[in-house]
Design a protein around this motif. Sequence first.
Motif, mmCIF file in Angstrom:
data_model
loop_
_atom_site.group_PDB
_atom_site.id
_atom_site.type_symbol
_atom_site.label_atom_id
_atom_site.label_comp_id
_atom_site.label_asym_id
_atom_site.label_seq_id
_atom_site.Cartn_x
_atom_site.Cartn_y
_atom_site.Cartn_z
ATOM 1 N N PRO A 47 0.988 -1.295 -0.014
ATOM 2 C CA PRO A 47 0.026 -0.040 0.090
ATOM 3 C C PRO A 47 0.842 1.116 0.124
ATOM 4 O O PRO A 47 1.935 1.295 0.483
ATOM 5 C CB PRO A 47 -0.933 -0.140 1.372
ATOM 6 N N LYS A 48 0.305 2.487 -0.677
ATOM 7 C CA LYS A 48 1.288 3.852 -0.596
ATOM 8 C C LYS A 48 1.756 4.102 0.868
ATOM 9 O O LYS A 48 2.502 4.743 0.898
ATOM 10 C CB LYS A 48 0.244 4.697 -1.276
ATOM 11 N N SER A 49 0.565 3.764 1.723
ATOM 12 C CA SER A 49 0.951 4.031 3.278
ATOM 13 C C SER A 49 1.764 3.409 3.757
ATOM 14 O O SER A 49 2.507 3.773 4.745
ATOM 15 C CB SER A 49 -0.374 3.891 4.068
ATOM 16 N N PHE A 51 4.904 2.956 2.109
ATOM 17 C CA PHE A 51 5.847 3.440 1.488
ATOM 18 C C PHE A 51 6.210 4.580 1.723
ATOM 19 O O PHE A 51 5.391 5.645 1.886
ATOM 20 C CB PHE A 51 5.864 3.161 -0.140
ATOM 21 N N THR A 52 7.739 4.944 1.999
ATOM 22 C CA THR A 52 7.963 6.575 2.094
ATOM 23 C C THR A 52 9.339 6.778 1.423
ATOM 24 O O THR A 52 10.232 5.954 1.585
ATOM 25 C CB THR A 52 8.680 6.712 3.656
ATOM 26 N N THR A 85 4.545 2.514 -9.927
ATOM 27 C CA THR A 85 3.243 2.395 -9.610
ATOM 28 C C THR A 85 2.506 1.327 -10.458
ATOM 29 O O THR A 85 2.497 1.657 -11.963
ATOM 30 C CB THR A 85 2.445 3.672 -9.819
ATOM 31 N N ASP A 91 -3.229 2.183 -6.645
ATOM 32 C CA ASP A 91 -3.194 2.653 -5.159
ATOM 33 C C ASP A 91 -2.208 2.107 -4.439
ATOM 34 O O ASP A 91 -2.028 2.247 -2.885
ATOM 35 C CB ASP A 91 -4.624 2.311 -4.841
ATOM 36 N N GLY A 92 -1.120 1.504 -4.852
ATOM 37 C CA GLY A 92 0.126 1.220 -3.981
ATOM 38 C C GLY A 92 1.293 1.266 -5.224
ATOM 39 O O GLY A 92 1.520 1.868 -5.836
ATOM 40 N N TYR A 93 2.612 0.600 -4.576
ATOM 41 C CA TYR A 93 3.631 0.572 -5.239
ATOM 42 C C TYR A 93 4.115 -0.969 -5.401
ATOM 43 O O TYR A 93 3.936 -1.875 -4.611
ATOM 44 C CB TYR A 93 4.863 1.239 -4.313
ATOM 45 N N SER A 132 -2.438 -3.975 -2.247
ATOM 46 C CA SER A 132 -2.164 -2.542 -2.101
ATOM 47 C C SER A 132 -3.284 -1.836 -1.287
ATOM 48 O O SER A 132 -3.052 -0.908 -0.752
ATOM 49 C CB SER A 132 -2.085 -1.864 -3.402
#
Length: 140
Positions: A47-49, A51-52, A85, A91-93, A132
């Motif tokens: 999920p995008k959340s 990943f930084t 992406t 909505d993710g990586y 994701s």
Amino acid sequence: MMDLVKHSGGCHCGAVRFEVWSSPDLHVFHCNCSICTKKQNHHFIVPKSNFTLLQGMDNLTTYSFNTHVAKHTFCRTCGVQSFYTPRSNPDGYGVAPHCLDPGTVRSVEVEKFCGEQWEESMQAHKSIRDMSKAGTELQK
């Protein structure tokens, strides 16, 4: 529920660095679509959340084609794609396991994905779209 670990990684020259929370046991996709074949793009989805991007936003460039849903980001200095992406999970990586720093990966399971027949493969796959979604099965 599986526990997450913090993986760190980046491109070859070090301009792009990131952290990603994921299982220490990676589920990696080996896709045979045209671009994944050319790039040997093996990736696991988060999920995008989880990943930084720590550094290098200004050093990233993006390639997109066909449906333009997938965003193939790569370092403009060394050319390495350490994450992108994916079309399957916009909505993710998709993160390249070979771009992770050593020490946090316990195991890697590779699943072949027939990107040559993308639509049919997505219909048949039972869980790829959920990979994701934050909080579906893993927790930090």
